[in-house]
Design a protein around this motif. Structure first.
Motif, PDB file in Angstrom:
ATOM      1  N   SER A   1      22.903  26.888  52.588  1.00 64.90           N
ATOM      2  CA  SER A   1      22.627  28.127  51.586  1.00 64.90           C
ATOM      3  C   SER A   1      22.281  27.012  50.333  1.00 64.90           C
ATOM      4  CB  SER A   1      23.882  28.714  51.920  1.00 64.90           C
ATOM      5  OG  SER A   1      25.423  27.775  51.655  1.00 64.90           O
ATOM      6  N   ASN A   2      22.616  26.007  50.291  1.00 66.18           N
ATOM      7  CA  ASN A   2      22.062  25.623  48.896  1.00 66.18           C
ATOM      8  C   ASN A   2      21.580  24.183  49.052  1.00 66.18           C
ATOM      9  OD1 ASN A   2      24.996  23.862  48.125  1.00 66.18           O
ATOM     10  ND2 ASN A   2      25.785  25.184  49.378  1.00 66.18           N
ATOM     11  N   CYS A   3      20.696  23.588  47.873  1.00 62.54           N
ATOM     12  CA  CYS A   3      20.480  22.186  47.706  1.00 62.54           C
ATOM     13  C   CYS A   3      22.180  21.697  47.624  1.00 62.54           C
ATOM     14  CB  CYS A   3      19.661  22.205  46.705  1.00 62.54           C
ATOM     15  SG  CYS A   3      18.253  22.289  47.168  1.00 62.54           S
ATOM     16  N   THR A   4      22.816  21.261  48.399  1.00 64.18           N
ATOM     17  CA  THR A   4      23.763  20.297  48.514  1.00 64.18           C
ATOM     18  C   THR A   4      23.794  18.533  48.355  1.00 64.18           C
ATOM     19  OG1 THR A   4      26.382  19.819  49.714  1.00 64.18           O
ATOM     20  CG2 THR A   4      24.367  20.504  51.277  1.00 64.18           C
ATOM     21  N   LEU A   5      24.715  18.195  48.096  1.00 59.32           N
ATOM     22  CA  LEU A   5      25.030  16.152  47.831  1.00 59.32           C
ATOM     23  C   LEU A   5      25.880  16.038  48.479  1.00 59.32           C
ATOM     24  CD1 LEU A   5      23.360  15.515  44.754  1.00 59.32           C
ATOM     25  CD2 LEU A   5      22.057  15.698  46.982  1.00 59.32           C
ATOM     26  N   ARG A   6      26.709  17.086  49.576  1.00 59.64           N
ATOM     27  CA  ARG A   6      27.802  16.923  50.325  1.00 59.64           C
ATOM     28  C   ARG A   6      27.419  16.454  51.148  1.00 59.64           C
ATOM     29  NH1 ARG A   6      31.704  21.334  47.585  1.00 59.64           N
ATOM     30  NH2 ARG A   6      30.583  22.615  48.552  1.00 59.64           N
ATOM     31  N   PHE A   7      28.365  15.498  52.037  1.00 60.26           N
ATOM     32  CA  PHE A   7      28.377  14.543  53.645  1.00 60.26           C
ATOM     33  C   PHE A   7      29.146  15.176  54.617  1.00 60.26           C
ATOM     34  CE2 PHE A   7      27.364  10.296  51.413  1.00 60.26           C
ATOM     35  CZ  PHE A   7      25.875  10.564  51.818  1.00 60.26           C
ATOM     36  N   PRO A   8      28.702  16.385  55.561  1.00 57.44           N
ATOM     37  CA  PRO A   8      29.158  17.144  56.689  1.00 57.44           C
ATOM     38  C   PRO A   8      31.096  16.498  56.004  1.00 57.44           C
ATOM     39  CG  PRO A   8      27.556  15.581  57.580  1.00 57.44           C
ATOM     40  CD  PRO A   8      27.539  15.334  56.313  1.00 57.44           C
ATOM     41  N   GLY A   9      30.936  14.939  56.313  1.00 58.67           N
ATOM     42  CA  GLY A   9      32.711  14.600  55.934  1.00 58.67           C
ATOM     43  C   GLY A   9      33.720  15.002  54.317  1.00 58.67           C
ATOM     44  N   ASP A  10      32.733  15.670  54.242  1.00 57.78           N
ATOM     45  CA  ASP A  10      33.299  16.428  52.447  1.00 57.78           C
ATOM     46  C   ASP A  10      33.690  18.207  52.474  1.00 57.78           C
ATOM     47  OD1 ASP A  10      32.434  13.580  50.963  1.00 57.78           O
ATOM     48  OD2 ASP A  10      30.873  14.484  50.612  1.00 57.78           O
ATOM     49  N   PRO A  11      34.313  17.957  52.295  1.00 53.33           N
ATOM     50  CA  PRO A  11      35.620  19.446  51.734  1.00 53.33           C
ATOM     51  C   PRO A  11      34.079  20.357  51.009  1.00 53.33           C
ATOM     52  CG  PRO A  11      36.908  17.539  50.994  1.00 53.33           C
ATOM     53  CD  PRO A  11      35.768  16.920  50.765  1.00 53.33           C
ATOM     54  N   GLY A  12      34.370  21.318  52.035  1.00 52.41           N
ATOM     55  CA  GLY A  12      33.000  22.263  50.849  1.00 52.41           C
ATOM     56  C   GLY A  12      32.239  22.284  52.184  1.00 52.41           C
ATOM     57  N   TYR A  13      31.273  21.159  52.750  1.00 50.00           N
ATOM     58  CA  TYR A  13      30.532  21.588  53.520  1.00 50.00           C
ATOM     59  C   TYR A  13      30.081  22.228  55.261  1.00 50.00           C
ATOM     60  CZ  TYR A  13      25.834  19.419  55.668  1.00 50.00           C
ATOM     61  OH  TYR A  13      24.921  19.586  56.277  1.00 50.00           O
ATOM     62  N   PHE A  14      31.227  22.111  55.553  1.00 49.56           N
ATOM     63  CA  PHE A  14      31.615  23.693  56.317  1.00 49.56           C
ATOM     64  C   PHE A  14      32.660  24.300  56.685  1.00 49.56           C
ATOM     65  CE2 PHE A  14      29.557  19.665  59.255  1.00 49.56           C
ATOM     66  CZ  PHE A  14      28.232  20.951  59.416  1.00 49.56           C
ATOM     67  N   LEU A  15      32.697  25.718  56.296  1.00 52.20           N
ATOM     68  CA  LEU A  15      33.567  26.335  56.741  1.00 52.20           C
ATOM     69  C   LEU A  15      33.815  27.208  57.580  1.00 52.20           C
ATOM     70  CD1 LEU A  15      34.282  26.960  52.350  1.00 52.20           C
ATOM     71  CD2 LEU A  15      35.703  25.188  54.112  1.00 52.20           C
ATOM     72  N   PRO A  16      34.803  27.693  58.078  1.00 57.43           N
ATOM     73  CA  PRO A  16      34.360  28.490  59.320  1.00 57.43           C
ATOM     74  C   PRO A  16      33.443  29.763  59.091  1.00 57.43           C
ATOM     75  CG  PRO A  16      36.877  28.503  58.921  1.00 57.43           C
ATOM     76  CD  PRO A  16      36.200  27.613  57.679  1.00 57.43           C
ATOM     77  N   GLY A  17      32.462  30.233  59.992  1.00 57.45           N
ATOM     78  CA  GLY A  17      31.438  31.270  59.915  1.00 57.45           C
ATOM     79  C   GLY A  17      29.964  30.826  59.219  1.00 57.45           C
ATOM     80  N   GLY A  18      30.368  29.840  59.004  1.00 56.91           N
ATOM     81  CA  GLY A  18      28.884  29.111  58.330  1.00 56.91           C
ATOM     82  C   GLY A  18      28.560  30.026  56.587  1.00 56.91           C
ATOM     83  N   THR A  19      30.041  29.541  56.423  1.00 48.50           N
ATOM     84  CA  THR A  19      30.447  29.687  54.513  1.00 48.50           C
ATOM     85  C   THR A  19      30.576  28.539  53.900  1.00 48.50           C
ATOM     86  OG1 THR A  19      33.122  29.910  54.998  1.00 48.50           O
ATOM     87  CG2 THR A  19      31.280  32.694  55.088  1.00 48.50           C
ATOM     88  N   GLY A  20      30.049  27.496  54.407  1.00 51.21           N
ATOM     89  CA  GLY A  20      30.473  26.272  53.992  1.00 51.21           C
ATOM     90  C   GLY A  20      28.817  25.967  53.309  1.00 51.21           C
ATOM     91  N   ASP A  21      29.251  24.574  53.114  1.00 54.05           N
ATOM     92  CA  ASP A  21      27.123  24.302  52.409  1.00 54.05           C
ATOM     93  C   ASP A  21      26.581  24.777  53.847  1.00 54.05           C
ATOM     94  OD1 ASP A  21      27.943  23.633  49.971  1.00 54.05           O
ATOM     95  OD2 ASP A  21      28.063  21.746  50.749  1.00 54.05           O
ATOM     96  N   ALA A  22      26.813  24.508  54.685  1.00 57.50           N
ATOM     97  CA  ALA A  22      26.669  24.145  55.608  1.00 57.50           C
ATOM     98  C   ALA A  22      26.461  25.689  56.641  1.00 57.50           C
ATOM     99  CB  ALA A  22      26.526  23.587  56.731  1.00 57.50           C
ATOM    100  N   THR A  23      25.196  26.229  57.217  1.00 52.26           N
ATOM    101  CA  THR A  23      24.943  26.977  57.407  1.00 52.26           C
ATOM    102  C   THR A  23      24.908  27.257  59.202  1.00 52.26           C
ATOM    103  OG1 THR A  23      22.303  27.947  58.077  1.00 52.26           O
ATOM    104  CG2 THR A  23      23.869  28.437  55.808  1.00 52.26           C
ATOM    105  N   ASN A  24      24.958  28.686  59.881  1.00 53.48           N
ATOM    106  CA  ASN A  24      24.736  28.865  61.215  1.00 53.48           C
ATOM    107  C   ASN A  24      24.017  29.586  61.958  1.00 53.48           C
ATOM    108  OD1 ASN A  24      27.582  27.906  61.474  1.00 53.48           O
ATOM    109  ND2 ASN A  24      28.405  29.920  61.644  1.00 53.48           N
ATOM    110  N   GLN A  25      22.795  28.903  61.189  1.00 55.46           N
ATOM    111  CA  GLN A  25      21.186  29.525  60.951  1.00 55.46           C
ATOM    112  C   GLN A  25      20.217  29.052  62.304  1.00 55.46           C
ATOM    113  OE1 GLN A  25      20.446  29.013  57.181  1.00 55.46           O
ATOM    114  NE2 GLN A  25      18.958  30.589  56.669  1.00 55.46           N
ATOM    115  N   ASN A  26      20.067  29.525  63.477  1.00 59.86           N
ATOM    116  CA  ASN A  26      19.526  28.451  64.407  1.00 59.86           C
ATOM    117  C   ASN A  26      17.831  29.165  64.949  1.00 59.86           C
ATOM    118  OD1 ASN A  26      21.868  27.874  66.157  1.00 59.86           O
ATOM    119  ND2 ASN A  26      22.600  29.921  66.772  1.00 59.86           N
ATOM    120  N   VAL A  27      17.540  28.555  63.537  1.00 54.08           N
ATOM    121  CA  VAL A  27      16.611  28.583  63.638  1.00 54.08           C
ATOM    122  C   VAL A  27      15.570  27.289  63.574  1.00 54.08           C
ATOM    123  CG1 VAL A  27      16.147  30.533  61.974  1.00 54.08           C
ATOM    124  CG2 VAL A  27      16.608  28.235  61.396  1.00 54.08           C
ATOM    125  N   LEU A  28      16.255  25.904  63.202  1.00 54.02           N
ATOM    126  CA  LEU A  28      15.444  24.412  63.316  1.00 54.02           C
ATOM    127  C   LEU A  28      15.166  23.950  64.442  1.00 54.02           C
ATOM    128  CD1 LEU A  28      17.805  22.372  61.056  1.00 54.02           C
ATOM    129  CD2 LEU A  28      15.514  23.667  60.414  1.00 54.02           C
TER     130      LEU A  28
END
Length: 430
Positions: free
Chosen positions: A185-212
């Motif tokens: 959802s944003n230009c993040t510089l976090r890695f997948p293991g960093d806090p905040g990259y993943f939060l339930p429901g796609g509310t962290g940096d990573a989203t659940n958009q199945n478009v790629l």
């Protein structure tokens, strides 16, 4: 005529929606995460093997994608963001990327003249304010960081890691690893293991958009061959119990403490693949294998030391059966735990990403033609009792490449025999 009109309206409505698939069955549909299971770039030969890939947007909506480059032992060494307008395509040469040349993209706010990421007539182009100062990325990268990439991906100590290592040194100057791509959802510089990259429901940096969606190619001009495959398409769902309940095996489970906060479906654990070592395919068969150590691995003291550094290396498997074309089996001795004990003589897939020659030292076979049954589940002691639902399960991905050197080659995915959602702990035999 009225019936035809209704049918056409329904078809048009569904045509605008990316295809969806059943979770826990990895297939080629638009997804929230893409996996390039293995890459290699030969820095000893300018015309040696390299890897090309494309990242594509299946929707009209503009999206951000976060790319992470990992070593063959799953240490992240580089991450960056890519902006995709609707229906956009971004191609990347790993040889260019690892020598410091970053793909140039920018959202509307960083590209007011629409020249960096121009949009088409059917495509959305929006502003991601979080990308100010980050897109387009600088080109080229600083020489010290380019050196870090080459050192880390060839298993040598890197000053950026304080003299620690991140991968295996196989002595051939080939950079190896794998790549993940997530919708964000944003230009993040976090890695997948960093806090905040993943939060339930796609509310962290990573989203659940199945478009790629995407694909990749191995190209070796020096040997006059190339082959390719679709990327591994990993769907996300916050409503499916298999990808949302804590304790379930999800693709990024080790990075979210097995809470399923990533909402990504896991891969398979069992595979079947044909092989040939003679005949038309004179170059033989390679199995390209990605595996999950289930450990959030960081840099480690050089060099790699089986049973010690990393603590899960080398990875084992529950079973391998080699068949000829008349169904005669050979069952080599395997050990279902990782790291493998010192007496283990068969170590075909010890790392997280590798290319293994069928009939080579790592995977000897008694038949010229046949197929291989792979049960790649393994209990990793360094991972503890994880994943909680089945600590013996271990997701993986296998592709097959057959080569007639100097003439042609073919590549294809091995057949999935199960899913880590419900791993099958079975190997043919008495």
């Amino acid at each position: 005529m009225r019936k035809l009109t209704v049918v056409l309206l329904i078809a048009a409505a569904f045509a605008s929606v990316p295809a969806q698939a059943i979770r826990c069955t990895v297939d080629e549909v638009p997804a929230a995460t893409l996996l390039l299971p293995y890459f290699e770039v030969d820095f000893g030969k300018p015309n040696g093997v390299s890897t090309l890939l494309s990242i594509n947007n299946a929707s009209a909506t503009a999206v951000l994608a976060h790319v992470v480059v990992w070593t063959d032992l799953s240490v992240p060494v580089l991450d960056f963001n890519i902006y995709l307008t609707g229906y956009d395509v971004q191609t990347i040469s790993l040889r260019d990327l690892l020598t410091g040349w970053m793909p140039q993209t920018a959202s509307a706010g960083q590209d007011p003249t629409d020249t960096i990421s121009p949009k088409g007539a059917f495509s959305q182009d929006i502003n991601f304010a979080s990308c100010n100062g980050l897109l387009p990325p600088p080109n080229p990268l600083p020489p010290d960081f380019v050196s870090h990439l080459l050192l880390s991906l060839t298993g040598k100590p890197s000053p950026v890691f304080g003299g620690l290592c991140a991968g295996r040194d196989l002595g051939d100057n080939i950079a190896r690893g794998y790549i993940t791509v997530d919708t964000v959802s944003n230009c993040t510089l976090r890695f997948p293991g960093d806090p905040g990259y993943f939060l339930p429901g796609g509310t962290g940096d990573a989203t659940n958009q199945n478009v790629l969606w995407g694909d990749y190619f191995y190209v070796d001009e020096s040997q006059n061959y190339a082959s390719g495959n679709p990327m591994v398409h990993i769907e996300a769902s916050a409503t499916d119990a298999q990808t949302s309940l804590p304790g379930q095996y999800t693709f990024y489970g080790r990075y979210v403490n097995w809470t399923a906060a990533d909402n990504r479906e896991p891969l398979a654990t069992g595979f079947a693949s044909r092989y040939v070592t003679h005949g038309t395919f004179s170059g033989g068969t390679d199995l390209i294998v990605w595996r999950d150590s289930k450990v959030n691995q960081g840099p480690f003291t050089c060099p790699v030391a089986p049973g010690t550094r990393p603590p899960w290396y080398p990875l084992g498997q529950e079973g391998i059966v080699i068949f000829d074309e008349a169904e005669h089996p050979q069952v080599p001795q395997t050990f279902p735990v990782s790291p493998q004990p010192p007496q283990a003589s068969l170590l075909p897939f010890p790392a997280e990403a590798q290319r293994t020659a069928v009939g080579g030292a790592g995977l000897p076979v008694p038949f010229d033609f046949g197929w291989i049954y792979l049960n790649l589940n393994t209990l990793v002691t360094a991972a503890g009792n994880n994943p909680p639902e089945d600590p013996r399960a271990a997701q993986a991905w296998v592709t097959t490449e057959m080569k007639a050197m100097g003439r042609f080659s073919v590549g294809f995915d091995a057949v999935q025999l199960d899913s880590a959602c419900q791993a099958v702990h079975f190997t043919p035999g008495p």
